[in-house]
Design a protein around this motif. Sequence first.
Motif, short mmCIF file in Angstrom:
data_model
loop_
_atom_site.label_atom_id
_atom_site.label_comp_id
_atom_site.label_asym_id
_atom_site.label_seq_id
_atom_site.Cartn_x
_atom_site.Cartn_y
_atom_site.Cartn_z
N MET A 21 0.83 -1.21 0.00
CA MET A 21 0.00 0.00 0.00
C MET A 21 0.86 1.25 0.00
O MET A 21 2.08 1.19 0.18
CB MET A 21 -0.91 0.00 1.23
CG MET A 21 -0.16 0.05 2.55
SD MET A 21 -1.24 0.05 4.00
CE MET A 21 -1.93 1.71 3.91
N PHE A 32 -7.42 4.89 -1.69
CA PHE A 32 -7.60 3.47 -1.98
C PHE A 32 -6.92 2.60 -0.92
O PHE A 32 -7.48 1.60 -0.49
CB PHE A 32 -7.07 3.13 -3.38
CG PHE A 32 -7.83 3.83 -4.47
CD1 PHE A 32 -9.14 3.47 -4.79
CD2 PHE A 32 -7.24 4.86 -5.18
CE1 PHE A 32 -9.84 4.11 -5.80
CE2 PHE A 32 -7.94 5.52 -6.19
CZ PHE A 32 -9.24 5.15 -6.50
N SER A 33 -5.74 3.01 -0.50
CA SER A 33 -5.04 2.27 0.55
C SER A 33 -5.80 2.37 1.87
O SER A 33 -5.92 1.39 2.61
CB SER A 33 -3.61 2.79 0.72
OG SER A 33 -2.82 2.48 -0.42
N ARG A 35 -9.02 2.75 2.22
CA ARG A 35 -10.21 1.90 2.10
C ARG A 35 -9.83 0.43 2.29
O ARG A 35 -10.56 -0.32 2.95
CB ARG A 35 -10.88 2.12 0.74
CG ARG A 35 -12.09 1.27 0.51
CD ARG A 35 -13.26 1.67 1.42
NE ARG A 35 -14.38 0.77 1.23
CZ ARG A 35 -15.09 0.23 2.20
NH1 ARG A 35 -14.84 0.53 3.46
NH2 ARG A 35 -16.06 -0.60 1.95
N ALA A 36 -8.70 0.02 1.72
CA ALA A 36 -8.26 -1.37 1.86
C ALA A 36 -8.04 -1.73 3.33
O ALA A 36 -8.45 -2.80 3.78
CB ALA A 36 -6.98 -1.60 1.04
N SER A 85 -8.23 -2.36 -4.08
CA SER A 85 -9.32 -1.98 -3.18
C SER A 85 -10.71 -2.20 -3.80
O SER A 85 -11.64 -2.55 -3.08
CB SER A 85 -9.16 -0.54 -2.70
OG SER A 85 -9.18 0.35 -3.80
N ASP A 86 -10.86 -2.02 -5.11
CA ASP A 86 -12.18 -2.24 -5.73
C ASP A 86 -12.58 -3.71 -5.63
O ASP A 86 -13.72 -4.02 -5.26
CB ASP A 86 -12.17 -1.82 -7.20
CG ASP A 86 -12.07 -0.31 -7.37
OD1 ASP A 86 -12.24 0.42 -6.38
OD2 ASP A 86 -11.82 0.14 -8.52
N MET A 88 -11.36 -5.89 -3.48
CA MET A 88 -11.55 -6.16 -2.06
C MET A 88 -12.94 -5.74 -1.61
O MET A 88 -13.61 -6.46 -0.88
CB MET A 88 -10.49 -5.43 -1.22
CG MET A 88 -9.09 -5.99 -1.33
SD MET A 88 -7.88 -4.95 -0.47
CE MET A 88 -8.40 -5.14 1.24
N ASN A 89 -13.38 -4.56 -2.07
CA ASN A 89 -14.70 -4.04 -1.69
C ASN A 89 -15.81 -4.95 -2.21
O ASN A 89 -16.74 -5.28 -1.47
CB ASN A 89 -14.88 -2.61 -2.22
CG ASN A 89 -16.00 -1.89 -1.51
OD1 ASN A 89 -16.05 -1.86 -0.29
ND2 ASN A 89 -16.91 -1.32 -2.29
#
Length: 105
Positions: A21, A32-33, A35-36, A85-86, A88-89
Amino acid sequence: MSDVQTWIKETVTNTPVVLFMKGTAQFPQCGFSGRAIQILKACGVENIATVNVLEDAEVRQGIKEFSNWPTIPQLYVNGEFIGGSDIMNEMYESGELQALLNGGK
């Protein structure tokens, strides 16, 4: 295989959950990091192993080559590249990520 590629392979192989990250778990340096990290915490992952790619340009480029994935962050679970992250989400929302992180339970 270069030294960086060898180091990355050893890191993802020897660490059950690792997030490459921008920044650290305590101080993410991009949305993004951040959110991850939130997703991993929501899944109950406590000691999140992270690698700050901003500290080493070779690692930053090397992880993109290792995974053949152009963006950061990148999540690895049990040596397997999961995604950014996308992804992962999406996996979190479907419950798939929690199952993966909890050993399929």
